[in-house]
Design a protein around this motif. Structure first.
Motif, PDB file in Angstrom:
ATOM      1  N   ARG A  38      42.421  14.735 -34.925  1.00 57.09           N
ATOM      2  CA  ARG A  38      41.158  14.601 -35.665  1.00 57.09           C
ATOM      3  C   ARG A  38      40.307  13.474 -35.074  1.00 57.09           C
ATOM      4  O   ARG A  38      39.087  13.599 -34.945  1.00 57.09           O
ATOM      5  N   TRP A  42      36.411  13.753 -33.407  1.00 54.24           N
ATOM      6  CA  TRP A  42      35.273  12.913 -33.763  1.00 54.24           C
ATOM      7  C   TRP A  42      34.797  12.099 -32.562  1.00 54.24           C
ATOM      8  O   TRP A  42      33.599  11.827 -32.420  1.00 54.24           O
ATOM      9  N   SER A  43      35.694  11.688 -31.705  1.00 53.01           N
ATOM     10  CA  SER A  43      35.336  10.855 -30.558  1.00 53.01           C
ATOM     11  C   SER A  43      34.502  11.602 -29.530  1.00 53.01           C
ATOM     12  O   SER A  43      33.684  11.000 -28.829  1.00 53.01           O
ATOM     13  N   LEU A  45      32.215  13.815 -30.093  1.00 51.86           N
ATOM     14  CA  LEU A  45      30.885  14.178 -30.604  1.00 51.86           C
ATOM     15  C   LEU A  45      29.721  13.433 -29.937  1.00 51.86           C
ATOM     16  O   LEU A  45      28.724  14.071 -29.583  1.00 51.86           O
TER      17      LEU A  45
END
Length: 162
Positions: A38, A42-43, A45
């Protein structure tokens, strides 16, 4: 807010992605594969938004929203418009309440015409005809009721309802 600058956004996005990937590695080691995966999602993006051109779009949307809110908060003209809108709503509600409480004008009663007589609005209904006969006696009333029930029973039997 300053305008969007491509030369400063690329290093910023790459730096955010690297920091996120490092944090994801630590999360993977401490909390397991689900937390690490997860974190990687997110990293990635910031760089993906930059490469697709969506970062500039997001920047413009946020910039426009912030300028609209600051204009809304600090503009006396806008607050005058908000106040007029509130007055308008209050007046509309008050008019509805006043409309419900106003006395209604009594309607004029038209004289009843005899049954079957034609008028400007058409024939008068049978209920408008003056009652000429006195109350029927009890025997006649029972006879009338039973004949009505007989008719109803006949109708029900014809339709197969018993």
């Amino acid at each position: 807010m300053p305008d969007f600058d491509v030369s400063t956004m690329l290093p910023l996005c790459v730096g955010l992605t690297l920091l996120g990937l490092i944090g994801s590695w630590f999360a993977w080691r401490r909390r397991g594969i689900a937390a690490g995966t997860r974190g990687v999602a997110w990293s990635l993006l910031p760089v993906s938004l930059y490469l697709t051109g969506l970062l500039e779009l997001v920047w413009d949307v946020v910039h426009s929203a912030v300028s609209w809110v600051t204009h809304l908060i600090f503009s006396p003209t806008v607050w005058a418009g908000v106040a007029l809108f509130g007055v308008s709503v209050v007046l509309y509600v008050v008019s509805g309440v006043a409309r419900g409480r106003s006395p209604k004008a009594p309607k004029e009663k038209k004289p009843a015409s005899p049954a079957g007589e034609l008028t400007a609005t058409g024939p008068a209904p049978a209920s408008a005809a003056p009652a000429k006969a006195a109350k029927p006696s009890k025997g006649k009333a029972k006879q009338q009721e039973s004949s009505e029930f007989d008719e109803i029973e006949d109708i029900l039997k014809r339709h197969g309802i018993n």
